[in-house]
Structures are given as C-alpha cells and as structure tokens.
Scaffold this active site. Structure first.
Site, mmCIF file in Angstrom:
data_model
loop_
_atom_site.group_PDB
_atom_site.id
_atom_site.type_symbol
_atom_site.label_atom_id
_atom_site.label_comp_id
_atom_site.label_asym_id
_atom_site.label_seq_id
_atom_site.Cartn_x
_atom_site.Cartn_y
_atom_site.Cartn_z
ATOM 1 C CB ILE A 596 12.518 46.942 0.930
ATOM 2 C CG1 ILE A 596 11.365 47.379 0.786
ATOM 3 C CG2 ILE A 596 12.284 45.380 1.533
ATOM 4 C CD1 ILE A 596 10.466 46.837 -0.858
ATOM 5 C CG ASP A 597 18.267 47.241 0.208
ATOM 6 O OD1 ASP A 597 18.165 45.998 0.018
ATOM 7 O OD2 ASP A 597 18.669 48.023 -0.675
#
Length: 832
Positions: A596-597
């Site tokens: 997700i980063d």
C-alpha cells in the site's frame, strides 16, 4: 445543493471508455475531484458484471455506444472534441482499429490529454497482444511467485491473491500522470498522449522487492531470510506450518492474540522510540533491561563495533531476544481486549491495530466518521458503503463526501453536459518540447519510511528538483532509512539539519522560502510542534503547497486520525491480512514490501499535481492530503463495498487457494505451473485448443484440465492458449525478470524497453553493485521522463544546498561544528 464548482477539477471534461478496473478507476478519481465524466460502455453493457461498477462509475454519466458503427464513431468524436481527457484500457491498437487513433485526435486537438492503460506495453513484442487479465499480468510479472518469506518457508509456490495489484498501481500511476499533464498544459497549452502498461505499473509497485544489492550485509537479514538460506543450502524442504512460522517473526512485527480472542498486529520494529514505548506500556521494559537487553547508542556503526548484539528500535532482533520478548508480549496481550490495546497503542504513539475483516472495516466508526468510507445511494443497489476519496484538498474535501450514483443518460444529454460552462482559454500550443511536466518545480521532502519518500522520488522523474531533509540524528535504523532509501531517495539531494536548534530552524525557513511544494508524512498532532501547521508555513512562504500523508487520515477527523501506523497496519485493519491468511485465526501480511505504501506515494503525487493545477488556474493555495487507509480501499476495490442483500464476502482467501474457479486458477503442467484465466464463455475456444478437445463436454472441468495440462510444458500451453484468444500465463519470478531485462545504467528511464526494465549500477554510491527497476511505467509521447540518479549517501548534499541558500563556507563549517547540520550519519553508506 453543494457547490461542486469549488472542487479542483471542476470544468475538466473526461471521456471514459474504460472497462474492468484501471480505466474506470482513473475516471472515478478524476470525478471525485470534480471533473465531469462521461462513461461509455459497449452496446451490450459493461464487460465486467460486478457491483464494483457502482463504485467505479459513481459521479459519472453513463451511456452505451457502438463504436463499430459509423454513427457511434461520429458521436464519440463529437464528445472527444469537447473533452480535456480521454481514457481507454484495451490492448494496444484496439482503439485505432475502432477509428479512434489517439495520435490523430491529438493532431486535431493538441490540448487533448489521452491515456491508454494496456495490460502489457505497446513495445512489448512478446506480450502486447496477449489477453491480459489481472491474474495474467500478475503471473507474468512475478507477483504470484516467491510471494513473500512466509509463503516460501511454507512451501506454497505459486501463491494466489485476489488483490488487483496491477490495476491498483496502474490506476494511481495513470491518474497522477494525467493531472500532472493537466497542470503542465496550463503553461504550455499542450496536452499529451500517455501510456501506462499495467505490467510495468505492477513492477513499480514491487520496486522494493525487485532491488538487488550485491553483498547485502547479514545484519539486515530477518530470521525468516536466514532460515530460507539455511534450508536451501542444506537442501531441506520448505515445510513450516503457519504456527511454527510465527516464531520466526520479530516480536515488534507480528500478530498476538488478545483477551477477546481477536488478533492484534504490532508494528514498531525500527523507530528509536516505538519499541521502547510498547514495552513500557506493557510493563515489560524494566524487566527486559534486567534480563540484559542491550542498548546500542549508535546503530549506524558497523555491527562489529556494537556494544551488544541487539538494540530496541533496530530491526531485526536476534533469535534469542526475539524469543524472550515475544513470549512475554504474548502473555501480556492476553490481559486486555484488542480494542483496549488499540487505544493504548494509538494514544501512546506507537503503531498497532486489531485485525478486522473488510466488511468490519466498511462499517468501522473511524472509517465512516473520517470519510474513508462514504454512503452512496446507487440506482441499482440502494444505499451502499463505498470507499471514500483517494486524495483530496483540505479546503474542498467536504464536497467529496457525498458522491452521486452513476446515472444512465442519452447521447444528447451527455453532449449538453460537455458543452456546459465556458471552456478555459489555454496558451497557444507550440511544438512539443522535451521538458518534464514539473520542470522548474522545487520540492522539500520531510518524509520517512516508504510512502512519503517514494512520492517525491516519483515526482522527480517529471523534472522536479527534490531536497530531502532529515535530522542530524536519525529516528529510524539503517534498514528503514538506507535500505529503503536506495529506492525511495533516488534523484534527490540529501540534507541533514537539527530543527530543534534555532539556527536549524533558520536553515529550514530558508529552504521553505526556496521551494514550491513541501511533502510530509505525519498525523495532524505532529505538525504544529514542527512548525508545519498551515499558519506557521504561511508566515514563511504563503505560496508553498503542502502535501500531507498519514496512516488513518480522511477528509474529516475521526477517532484514530492521529494514530501512528504503517502499510502493515492498514493491511490488518482493512481486512487484507485476514483475506490473505484465510481468517481471523491465521492472518498473514500480504507478501510484498510497500503493498500500500507505494500506491500512497503515487496518491500524494496526485494531490500535489491537483494543488498545482488549482493554483495555476485560480491562484488558490491548498493543502493536499492522502492516507494509507484510503489506498487500502482502492487495492480491494473489487470487493470493498457493502449494501443490503450483498453476496457474502467470499472472495478467494487463504494459503491453499489456486484461483477463482475451475476455469480461472493455477494448474500444474509438465514442467511447472500455468495460470488459466477463462470462463464459461471461453469453453468453445478452449475445446478447440490442441490437447483440450473434449473439455466442453466434460462433467468435471478441473479434473479434465488437471490431466490434460500436466502432459505438456507450460510455455507451450501459454502459446497455444494465447493464440486461441484465451488468457493464460506461466508464472514468472522477479529474479528471472530482473536477469532478463537488466542493462548497464545508461541514463535512460527504460520507457523504450517493453513491459520490464532494470538498470545495473556497477558504481553505485554505496560502493556495491545495485540493480534497480527503472522509472519507466509512465510513457508520455511528448513530455520528458528523467532517469533518476542513484540515491546518494544521507547528508551528501548538505554543504552544496546550504551554499545555494546563501551560506558561506565558513558559516557552513561553523554550523557543522555546532551540530546544527550534518553531512553523514555513518562512515559507511550502508552500515555493515
């Protein structure tokens, strides 16, 4: 009635020919930000029959059009003539065959921005015409192979995941590119023709998995990595059970059971304070010190010079300390409920979160209060819980909390909508130039870990000049700063400044005055003490655009807005870890570093681009925002919704899943595996493939395919099936792709190299040979993409940047002597 004219993309007309996820999702995000979107389906309706279309087509006017008919083509061209942006996500050449050649359209309308999102790159000679479904792109791109240390140790290879990673990364790369082109058009009058291949996009998402550092020091290898190496060296099977695997996890980076039976994920391994705060809150800190837990004052020294074999805040801990600390933490976690621990962690400022399912997340108090989940009354499904905005500007965020249902309209209504308002006067478009969309833009990067630093490095490829400011004494260990930084610090100048000293604040203020954009990842409560609240920044530079990323933030404040967190916690709290692991008793982190980063980094870039566009149009300076939680919604978009009567949340889950159905799953071949991605409509084509005759009449398709596919090599099946128009791919792996598509670094971004492209830096500043993915997924026809320079050593540009700010050499020396500034954290680039 809300005043949607205040939304930043109001007045921008978008024609969305997209199907499935990526194309419609780009248009959805543009619509959320205020653009007028006309979505066009083929005469029979959407190619993907899913309730997710209610999410992907919200805020859109939808119609059906037959582009194969002269009249349909004429009407499409009529709408495009009134558009700013046109989107499609078919195979290369499909739109041209239908009579909509984007190059030709842009010759007629030079201000037009066109976006193509094919599965594989146009210049990928092998795969460009493949039937490229989500699973096929993932399989060909190494997503399902060696899928994380857990799965390797459990001997599960390949591993299937239903997360549409390629489409999610492709969406964020593509939508940020479109808005960057839009803001550049304000100056040049020139649009662009952009391609974002999904295979290239998913590789960018996996850039932290695909880096290869020769001579990688043993101190950074986890217990799991060491066990994998041991088993391979001794030719032992990979057969750890899920339960056994837990004992190879770091105590500050693992799941614990609480008093109420719910599992809780603690993620505080490499910050200098988080692990200590965690042990203090659990009443274990003094106990561990008494047991002899050492404290290393400077973890940036070579390991051989440490005064002990471990230190809190340094990842990973050695096996014996991991075992001792984990055992006690297990006991203490059982004394309180998961909700109690969530409050203790959140208010104590160290990261942790209970595991929740996606359905629980959609009804979570914080998610709904903060606007991370919104209510939409869809014309088909009624009141729905849907993902909220992906990125927003603070001053108009409230307007994004009430999206409108998709609406069926006639072609006349669509044309009338596109004709509303006055078209903006743009500069006369000159000949295309080779500048980047952000040439001349200066960015101050105050971020850490992955999402924030990745966003500014990403912006650097479009011509922005980025200065990365860090403290003179690092808050994180070298695994977090240097190892991650080899990817996220590319193309930047690094400066070390102590902001706690008055003279350090003066350096900071000079930097703030010199830049156009500041990016910071921190919750609200950390901003004011750092002088990064709106009032403080405006006093120094009223024109600067500020972009803020955090973990749990949304358009409104919620109960957990100020809680700290990382990618992993969003995986836990939004249901990703339950789905990947198979349930509450076996949650498992999704395999990829920065799942997700990296997407959140692209979302921050979208926020910056949107703020720059609004400023260029109106002069208004806004603060852009996004969060990891917002992107946790996007990566689950095929199933991140709820409504009365919704089918069960039963998407594929767990370690043993091979795919979606008997016709869409992994099968063994004579020499390995193949992913077949078909459905009942493909049975005729499948039956005609050599070796599969009789499938259509077979009662048990899985048994028939298992027997037939096992007789022939995977590459042969891949060729036969793709030639027959059936989606299939042999699962490749990242090591193979890197070896096959690497070249010596040549100062080119790799956009000419097909779907995969790596550069080998034999003379990397680290002193090691480093192979890295190129900045290659966004391919404009006209704007330049910069090849990013390798990440320099932290502090390497302190002297030169201060010189540019007007400090003399003697002043710099004096500041260095007083430790106001620094030019290094360690003797070695990557501490050994």
């Amino acid at each position: 009635m809300t005043n949607l004219s205040q939304l930043p993309l109001c007045g921008v007309n978008v024609i969305d020919f997209g199907q499935h996820i990526a194309g419609p999702a780009v248009a959805m995000i543009l619509g959320d930000l205020g653009a007028t979107v006309i979505h066009i389906d083929p005469p029979a309706g959407p190619l993907w029959d899913s309730p997710a279309n209610a999410v992907l087509n919200r805020n859109k006017q939808c119609l059906r059009l037959d582009l194969k008919s002269p009249e349909g083509l004429r009407l499409a061209r009529q709408m495009i003539a009134k558009a700013d942006i046109v989107i499609e996500n078919f195979r290369p050449g499909v739109m041209k065959k239908l009579g909509l050649d984007f190059s030709e359209l842009r010759r007629e309308h030079p201000q037009l921005i066109t976006l193509s999102i094919p599965g594989f790159a146009t210049n990928d000679e092998l795969r460009s015409q493949w039937r490229a479904t989500e699973a096929i792109i993932a399989s060909a791109s190494g997503v399902f192979t060696d899928m994380g240390q857990n799965r390797v140790l459990m001997g599960i290879n390949p591993s299937f995941s239903p997360l549409p990673l390629a489409s999610a990364y492709g969406t964020m790369l593509a939508v940020s590119a479109v808005v960057l082109a839009l803001q550049s058009r304000q100056r040049t009058g020139m649009g662009d023709e952009i391609e974002v291949p999904l295979a290239s996009a998913v590789m960018e998402g996996l850039s932290y998995n695909s880096i290869k550092i020769d001579g990688y020091p043993a101190r950074y290898k986890t217990l799991r990595e060491k066990e994998i190496e041991r088993r391979r060296a001794e030719n032992l099977p990979m057969n750890l059970s899920y339960e056994d695997l837990q004992e190879y996890l770091d105590p500050f980076y693992r799941t614990y059971e609480c008093a109420d039976g719910r599992k809780f994920y603690a993620v505080c391994p490499s910050h200098r304070s988080h692990a200590k705060r965690c042990l203090q809150a659990m009443g274990l800190y003094e106990e561990m010190l008494a047991a002899g837990l050492p404290k290393v004052e400077d973890p940036y020294l070579p390991f051989a010079q440490w005064e002990g074999d471990a230190s809190l805040g340094v990842y990973p801990l050695p096996a014996h300390w991991a075992k001792v600390i984990s055992a006690r933490m297990k006991e203490v976690f059982l004394t309180k409920t998961a909700a109690q621990w969530e409050k203790i962690f959140g208010e104590g400022q160290f990261p942790g979160a209970p595991h929740r399912s996606t359905q629980e997340w959609l009804h979570d108090e914080h998610a709904n209060t903060a606007g991370l989940v919104v209510d939409v009354t869809d014309h088909q499904y009624g009141l729905m819980k849907q993902p909220g905005a992906i990125a927003w500007l603070e001053d108009s965020a409230e307007l994004m909390l009430s999206p409108l249902s998709r609406r069926e309209v006639s072609i006349e209504e669509a044309l009338a909508t596109l004709s509303e308002g006055t078209r903006e006067e743009l500069p006369v478009a000159n000949q295309p130039c080779s500048k980047g969309w952000l040439d001349g833009v200066r960015i101050l990067d105050l971020t850490n870990v992955i999402a924030g630093p990745h966003s500014t490095s990403f912006l650097g490829r479009f011509g922005a000049d980025v200065v990365k400011l860090d403290p003179t004494k690092p808050n994180y260990d070298p695994w977090n700063t240097v190892v991650f930084g080899m990817s996220s610090a590319r193309g930047k100048q690094s400066v070390l400044v102590d902001l706690n000293q008055e003279e350090g604040r003066e350096v900071f203020d000079r930097l703030v005055k010199s830049v156009d954009v500041i990016v910071m990842n921190a919750p609200d409560r950390q901003l004011a003490p750092l002088g990064l609240d709106e009032a403080s920044l405006k006093a120094v530079n009223p024109e600067v655009i500020f972009c803020q990323l955090d973990c749990f933030g949304g358009p409104r404040r919620g109960p957990r807005t100020d809680y700290l967190g990382y990618d992993d916690l969003i995986q836990a709290t939004t249901g990703i870890m339950l789905r990947f692991g198979g349930g509450m008793q076996t949650p498992e982190e999704h395999a990829h570093v920065g799942t997700i980063d990296v997407m959140c980094g692209f979302a921050a870039a979208l926020g910056v681009a949107t703020a720059l566009y609004q400023k260029s149009r109106t002069g208004k300076v806004s603060r852009a925002r996004t969060s990891l939680a917002a992107l946790g919604n996007l990566v689950q978009v095929p199933f991140c919704y709820d409504y009365s009567g919704r089918a069960p949340f039963d998407e594929p889950a767990g370690r043993e899943v091979l795919g979606y159905s008997d016709l869409s799953r992994f099968y063994r071949t004579a020499d390995g595996w193949l992913y077949l991605d078909a459905d009942s409509a493909d049975l005729g084509r499948l039956d005609a493939v050599q070796g599969l005759n009789g499938l259509a009449a077979a009662g048990d398709h899985a048994a028939f395919l298992s027997a037939a596919l096992a007789k022939v090599a995977g590459e042969t099946w891949q060729r036969r099936l793709q030639e027959a128009g059936v989606a299939a791919a042999v699962p490749d792996n990242i090591d193979n792709l890197r070896n096959r598509y690497s070249r010596p670094a040549d100062n080119y971004p790799g956009t000419d190299n097909g779907s995969y492209s790596f550069s080998v830096y034999a003379d990397h500043p680290s002193g090691r040979c480093v192979t890295q993915l190129d900045p290659f997924a966004i391919r404009p026809r006209h704007a330049a993409i910069r090849s990013l320079s390798p990440a320099e050593k932290f502090g390497a540009s302190t002297r030169s940047v201060l010189g540019e700010l007007g400090y003399s050499e003697s002043e710099v020396d004096a500041l260095m002597t007083r430790s106001v500034i620094g030019d290094s954290w360690s003797q070695e680039y990557l501490p050994s």
